[in-house]
Scaffold this motif. Structure first.
Motif: not given
Length: 226
Positions: A133-144
């Motif tokens: 988790l400390d290497r995760l910048a972000g997790d963003r959804a497309l909404g698809l």
């Protein structure tokens, strides 16, 4: 000759066809690669429940492949990964686990392009279990949804916009496509964002092939002696 078996746990042949096309560069290494569709699976795996319900039929499908040299589970939830490792001593790779491990070799902070907002908690549980988790910048959804990924114009535009947000707002320096159904979009996404982009089925298959050629695998756990 034994084959690497890549199993798509959903029932979409279009997704399997995209995974199969993504395997072409890896077929030059000499090991046959066969991509299978799980007929009993849902059209797209978009929840933990759907992922878990694919495990039993996926294990049966894997067991029926008499020419297997190893397996890839081609769903970003990695359903049945440890169950299949219990079932066989052949190499077994999940695309989520393999793509994250690959990302850690290509950048400092990885960003994930998810399909739906509901996918993100599932991803975060897996990343927490992996200790990354400390290497995760972000997790963003497309909404698809998975089926929506067949619309090339809409999907690619959304992926590029999301990839740029992960790069510019979250600080990601490597991107992971968080669904096997995104396979065809890797090259244009790389071109648009200027970042390395990991197609997870390719990441898992390349790792599985190296394990096959080097005779590396997990070992099934045995009970301790009394």
């Amino acid at each position: 000759m034994s084959s690497l078996i890549v199993i798509n746990p959903n029932s979409s042949q279009a997704v399997t066809d995209g995974i199969d096309a993504a395997m072409e560069p890896l077929r030059r290494l000499g090991t046959p690669i066969r991509c299978l569709t799980l007929a009993e699976g849902p059209p797209g795996i978009e929840s933990q429940r759907q992922a878990d319900l694919t495990i039993a039929p996926m294990l049966a499908l894997a067991a029926a492949q008499g020419d297997a040299a190893g397996y890839v589970i081609a769903c970003f939830s990695d359903p049945g990964l440890h169950a299949l490792r219990d079932q066989t001593t052949l190499p077994v790779l999940g695309i989520q686990e393999a793509s994250v491990m690959t990302a850690l070799t290509l950048g400092q902070r990885f960003g994930v392009i998810a399909i739906l907002p509901a996918s993100i908690p599932r991803h975060l549980r897996a990343f927490g279990a992996m200790g990354v988790l400390d290497r995760l910048a972000g997790d963003r959804a497309l909404g698809l949804g998975v089926a929506d990924l067949e619309d090339a114009d809409k999907s690619l535009a959304a992926m590029i916009a999301t990839g740029k947000r992960l790069r510019d707002e979250d600080g990601a320096d490597v991107l992971i496509m968080g669904c096997a159904g995104m396979a065809r979009y890797r090259a244009p996404l790389e071109n648009a964002t200027g970042l390395p982009v990991i197609e997870p089925s390719q990441a898992a298959a390349s790792m599985a092939l190296s394990h096959i050629h080097l005779s590396l695998s997990h070992r099934k756990q045995t009970a301790p002696h009394a």
